[in-house]
Design a protein around this motif. Structure first.
Motif, PDB file in Angstrom:
ATOM      1  N   LEU A 167      34.995  52.686  31.872  1.00  0.00           N
ATOM      2  CA  LEU A 167      35.459  51.371  32.388  1.00  0.00           C
ATOM      3  C   LEU A 167      34.926  51.090  33.587  1.00  0.00           C
ATOM      4  O   LEU A 167      34.577  49.984  33.698  1.00  0.00           O
ATOM      5  CB  LEU A 167      37.107  51.581  32.721  1.00  0.00           C
ATOM      6  N   GLY A 168      34.457  51.936  34.493  1.00  0.00           N
ATOM      7  CA  GLY A 168      33.761  51.666  35.349  1.00  0.00           C
ATOM      8  C   GLY A 168      32.397  51.248  35.271  1.00  0.00           C
ATOM      9  O   GLY A 168      32.041  49.998  35.905  1.00  0.00           O
ATOM     10  N   ALA A 169      31.696  51.644  34.368  1.00  0.00           N
ATOM     11  CA  ALA A 169      30.267  51.309  33.786  1.00  0.00           C
ATOM     12  C   ALA A 169      30.422  49.757  33.452  1.00  0.00           C
ATOM     13  O   ALA A 169      29.796  48.853  33.532  1.00  0.00           O
ATOM     14  CB  ALA A 169      29.802  52.110  33.168  1.00  0.00           C
ATOM     15  N   TRP A 170      31.716  49.383  32.488  1.00  0.00           N
ATOM     16  CA  TRP A 170      31.747  48.323  31.728  1.00  0.00           C
ATOM     17  C   TRP A 170      31.834  46.981  32.917  1.00  0.00           C
ATOM     18  O   TRP A 170      31.469  45.856  32.929  1.00  0.00           O
ATOM     19  CB  TRP A 170      32.907  48.122  30.871  1.00  0.00           C
ATOM     20  N   THR A 171      32.902  47.373  33.996  1.00  0.00           N
ATOM     21  CA  THR A 171      33.154  46.766  35.145  1.00  0.00           C
ATOM     22  C   THR A 171      32.009  46.373  35.837  1.00  0.00           C
ATOM     23  O   THR A 171      31.528  45.336  36.207  1.00  0.00           O
ATOM     24  CB  THR A 171      34.266  47.073  35.695  1.00  0.00           C
ATOM     25  N   SER A 172      30.945  47.297  36.064  1.00  0.00           N
ATOM     26  CA  SER A 172      29.843  46.971  36.831  1.00  0.00           C
ATOM     27  C   SER A 172      28.887  46.264  35.821  1.00  0.00           C
ATOM     28  O   SER A 172      28.064  45.249  36.626  1.00  0.00           O
ATOM     29  CB  SER A 172      29.059  48.568  36.938  1.00  0.00           C
ATOM     30  N   VAL A 173      28.760  46.632  34.655  1.00  0.00           N
ATOM     31  CA  VAL A 173      27.991  45.851  33.861  1.00  0.00           C
ATOM     32  C   VAL A 173      28.129  44.291  33.706  1.00  0.00           C
ATOM     33  O   VAL A 173      27.288  43.325  34.006  1.00  0.00           O
ATOM     34  CB  VAL A 173      27.588  46.321  32.431  1.00  0.00           C
ATOM     35  N   ILE A 174      29.491  43.875  33.457  1.00  0.00           N
ATOM     36  CA  ILE A 174      29.952  42.467  33.528  1.00  0.00           C
ATOM     37  C   ILE A 174      29.630  41.884  34.803  1.00  0.00           C
ATOM     38  O   ILE A 174      29.855  40.493  35.078  1.00  0.00           O
ATOM     39  CB  ILE A 174      31.248  42.300  32.696  1.00  0.00           C
ATOM     40  N   ASN A 175      29.942  42.539  35.921  1.00  0.00           N
ATOM     41  CA  ASN A 175      29.855  41.879  37.301  1.00  0.00           C
ATOM     42  C   ASN A 175      28.291  41.574  37.528  1.00  0.00           C
ATOM     43  O   ASN A 175      28.238  40.411  38.216  1.00  0.00           O
ATOM     44  CB  ASN A 175      30.403  43.093  38.181  1.00  0.00           C
ATOM     45  N   ILE A 176      27.572  42.360  37.246  1.00  0.00           N
ATOM     46  CA  ILE A 176      25.938  42.015  37.272  1.00  0.00           C
ATOM     47  C   ILE A 176      25.641  40.971  36.549  1.00  0.00           C
ATOM     48  O   ILE A 176      24.900  40.035  36.910  1.00  0.00           O
ATOM     49  CB  ILE A 176      25.166  43.258  36.857  1.00  0.00           C
ATOM     50  N   ALA A 177      26.072  40.858  35.360  1.00  0.00           N
ATOM     51  CA  ALA A 177      25.869  39.651  34.451  1.00  0.00           C
ATOM     52  C   ALA A 177      26.451  38.499  35.108  1.00  0.00           C
ATOM     53  O   ALA A 177      25.948  37.386  35.088  1.00  0.00           O
ATOM     54  CB  ALA A 177      26.345  39.566  32.939  1.00  0.00           C
ATOM     55  N   GLY A 178      27.847  38.382  35.623  1.00  0.00           N
ATOM     56  CA  GLY A 178      28.271  37.178  36.140  1.00  0.00           C
ATOM     57  C   GLY A 178      27.632  37.069  37.348  1.00  0.00           C
ATOM     58  O   GLY A 178      27.522  35.569  37.761  1.00  0.00           O
ATOM     59  N   ILE A 179      27.204  37.701  38.282  1.00  0.00           N
ATOM     60  CA  ILE A 179      26.484  37.660  39.606  1.00  0.00           C
ATOM     61  C   ILE A 179      25.242  36.701  39.225  1.00  0.00           C
ATOM     62  O   ILE A 179      24.746  35.726  39.772  1.00  0.00           O
ATOM     63  CB  ILE A 179      25.940  38.781  40.419  1.00  0.00           C
ATOM     64  N   LEU A 180      24.452  37.206  38.266  1.00  0.00           N
ATOM     65  CA  LEU A 180      23.390  36.601  37.693  1.00  0.00           C
ATOM     66  C   LEU A 180      23.196  35.304  37.079  1.00  0.00           C
ATOM     67  O   LEU A 180      22.565  34.607  37.618  1.00  0.00           O
ATOM     68  CB  LEU A 180      22.464  37.537  36.522  1.00  0.00           C
ATOM     69  N   ILE A 181      24.421  35.036  36.529  1.00  0.00           N
ATOM     70  CA  ILE A 181      24.791  33.777  35.828  1.00  0.00           C
ATOM     71  C   ILE A 181      25.107  32.639  36.918  1.00  0.00           C
ATOM     72  O   ILE A 181      24.805  31.400  36.866  1.00  0.00           O
ATOM     73  CB  ILE A 181      25.663  33.733  34.865  1.00  0.00           C
ATOM     74  N   GLY A 182      26.050  33.106  37.882  1.00  0.00           N
ATOM     75  CA  GLY A 182      26.358  32.276  38.936  1.00  0.00           C
ATOM     76  C   GLY A 182      27.585  32.202  39.355  1.00  0.00           C
ATOM     77  O   GLY A 182      28.610  32.478  38.579  1.00  0.00           O
ATOM     78  N   PRO A 183      27.931  31.318  40.465  1.00  0.00           N
ATOM     79  CA  PRO A 183      29.195  31.041  40.741  1.00  0.00           C
ATOM     80  C   PRO A 183      30.064  30.445  39.614  1.00  0.00           C
ATOM     81  O   PRO A 183      29.522  29.497  38.825  1.00  0.00           O
ATOM     82  CB  PRO A 183      29.260  30.281  42.095  1.00  0.00           C
ATOM     83  N   GLY A 184      31.363  30.616  39.522  1.00  0.00           N
ATOM     84  CA  GLY A 184      32.061  29.610  38.665  1.00  0.00           C
ATOM     85  C   GLY A 184      32.139  30.689  37.270  1.00  0.00           C
ATOM     86  O   GLY A 184      33.317  31.102  36.611  1.00  0.00           O
ATOM     87  N   TRP A 185      31.054  30.830  36.675  1.00  0.00           N
ATOM     88  CA  TRP A 185      31.008  31.602  35.409  1.00  0.00           C
ATOM     89  C   TRP A 185      31.249  33.309  35.621  1.00  0.00           C
ATOM     90  O   TRP A 185      32.063  33.985  34.945  1.00  0.00           O
ATOM     91  CB  TRP A 185      29.572  31.689  34.860  1.00  0.00           C
ATOM     92  N   HIS A 186      31.011  33.542  36.961  1.00  0.00           N
ATOM     93  CA  HIS A 186      31.281  34.894  37.355  1.00  0.00           C
ATOM     94  C   HIS A 186      32.811  35.253  37.262  1.00  0.00           C
ATOM     95  O   HIS A 186      33.616  36.427  36.873  1.00  0.00           O
ATOM     96  CB  HIS A 186      30.891  35.393  38.893  1.00  0.00           C
ATOM     97  N   ALA A 187      33.750  34.276  37.569  1.00  0.00           N
ATOM     98  CA  ALA A 187      35.245  34.391  37.641  1.00  0.00           C
ATOM     99  C   ALA A 187      35.694  34.481  36.382  1.00  0.00           C
ATOM    100  O   ALA A 187      36.500  35.063  36.061  1.00  0.00           O
ATOM    101  CB  ALA A 187      35.677  32.993  38.494  1.00  0.00           C
ATOM    102  N   LEU A 188      35.098  33.495  35.463  1.00  0.00           N
ATOM    103  CA  LEU A 188      35.486  33.484  33.993  1.00  0.00           C
ATOM    104  C   LEU A 188      35.318  34.936  33.303  1.00  0.00           C
ATOM    105  O   LEU A 188      35.986  35.388  32.622  1.00  0.00           O
ATOM    106  CB  LEU A 188      34.900  32.421  33.347  1.00  0.00           C
ATOM    107  N   ILE A 189      34.056  35.508  33.718  1.00  0.00           N
ATOM    108  CA  ILE A 189      33.571  36.600  33.072  1.00  0.00           C
ATOM    109  C   ILE A 189      34.353  37.927  33.307  1.00  0.00           C
ATOM    110  O   ILE A 189      34.911  38.911  32.633  1.00  0.00           O
ATOM    111  CB  ILE A 189      32.235  36.917  33.531  1.00  0.00           C
ATOM    112  N   VAL A 190      34.768  37.820  34.858  1.00  0.00           N
ATOM    113  CA  VAL A 190      35.492  39.011  35.305  1.00  0.00           C
ATOM    114  C   VAL A 190      36.789  38.711  34.862  1.00  0.00           C
ATOM    115  O   VAL A 190      37.579  40.101  34.812  1.00  0.00           O
ATOM    116  CB  VAL A 190      35.412  39.037  37.017  1.00  0.00           C
ATOM    117  N   ALA A 191      37.472  37.551  34.825  1.00  0.00           N
ATOM    118  CA  ALA A 191      38.720  37.296  34.142  1.00  0.00           C
ATOM    119  C   ALA A 191      39.355  37.962  32.697  1.00  0.00           C
ATOM    120  O   ALA A 191      39.721  38.512  32.466  1.00  0.00           O
ATOM    121  CB  ALA A 191      39.338  35.865  34.339  1.00  0.00           C
ATOM    122  N   VAL A 192      37.888  37.507  31.902  1.00  0.00           N
ATOM    123  CA  VAL A 192      38.189  37.895  30.438  1.00  0.00           C
ATOM    124  C   VAL A 192      37.716  39.085  30.288  1.00  0.00           C
ATOM    125  O   VAL A 192      38.385  39.865  29.686  1.00  0.00           O
ATOM    126  CB  VAL A 192      37.240  36.828  29.524  1.00  0.00           C
TER     127      VAL A 192
END
Length: 210
Positions: A167-192
C-alpha cells in the motif's frame, strides 16, 4: 467403558501441527485490529477530501464546482481528524490486550507519524507563500502523501506486513505520477487511486482475517 478425554489417543504430528497453526491464526485474528477500521476512514477521507480539491481547484485553474475556497481544506482536515480518532480507538482496544515489545513498537510508530507531519507542516509553511497558489497546494498535498507512503512502507518493513508495504509503495507511485502531471490532476489521482487503494487494502485485510 467409554473413554474419557485423558484416555483419548494422542494426535499424530501432522494433526498437532495443524491444530497449533489453527490456534495461532485464531489468536492473531483476535488480537489484530479490524483492517476496515484502520484503512477505510482514511480512504474515505482522501476520496472525499481530495475530490473536493479537484472540483474547486482543477487543472489549469479550472473550477468544476464553484465551492467556497476554504471548503475543500476544511473538509479534508475534519475528515482526517475523524479518521485519526476512529483508527486510534480501534488500535487502543487491541493494544490494551497486548503488552511487550509490539506495544512499544506501535506507540513509537504512532509518535513518528505525529512528529513527521508536524515537521513537514512547519517546513512547508515557510515556503508556500513564495509559490503560486497552485504550486503551493501541490507542495502540501504531494509532500504529505509522500510522507504517508514512506511511513506505510516503513511500517510494513517493521512488522513484516507485505500488504502494508505494498500500500505504501502504491501510494508513493501514484503520488509521483500526480506530481508529474501537475496541480488539479494530482488531487484527482490521490482521491481515486490513493483513497480507493486504502479502501481496497482494508477489504483485503478483512477478508484475510476471515
Amino acid at each position: 467403558m467409554t473413554p474419557i478425554d485423558d484416555d483419548a489417543p494422542p494426535l499424530d504430528p501432522a494433526e498437532s501441527l495443524a491444530l497449533i497453526e489453527r490456534e495461532r491464526h485464531n489468536l492473531g485474528r483476535d488480537l489484530a485490529p479490524d483492517p476496515r477500521l484502520m484503512f477505510w476512514p482514511w480512504g474515505i477521507a482522501w476520496l472525499a477530501g481530495f475530490t473536493l480539491f479537484f472540483l474547486r481547484f482543477g487543472p489549469d485553474g479550472r473550477v468544476f464546482v464553484n465551492l467556497p475556497e476554504w471548503l475543500p481544506l476544511v473538509a479534508l482536515a475534519l475528515l482526517m481528524v475523524a479518521a485519526g480518532i476512529t483508527t486510534g480507538i480501534a488500535g487502543s482496544k487491541v493494544s490494551r490486550r497486548v503488552t511487550g515489545p509490539s506495544t512499544r513498537q506501535g506507540a513509537m510508530y504512532g509518535i513518528s507519524w505525529s512528529i513527521a507531519f508536524t515537521a513537514f507542516s512547519i517546513l512547508f509553511s515557510q515556503f508556500s507563500d513564495l509559490l503560486p497558489e497552485d504550486k503551493a497546494g501541490l507542495l502540501w498535498a504531494g509532500g504529505m502523501v509522500a510522507l504517508t507512503g514512506a511511513l506505510h512502507m516503513a511500517g510494513g518493513a517493521v512488522w513484516n506486513d507485505r500488504e502494508l508495504f505494498a500500500l505504501g509503495a502504491w501510494t508513493s507511485v501514484i503520488n509521483i505520477a500526480g506530481i508529474l502531471i501537475g496541480p488539479g490532476w494530482h488531487a484527482l489521482i490521490v482521491a481515486v487511486a490513493g483513497g480507493g487503494g486504502m479502501i481496497v487494502a482494508g477489504l483485503i485485510g478483512w477478508l484475510r482475517l476471515r
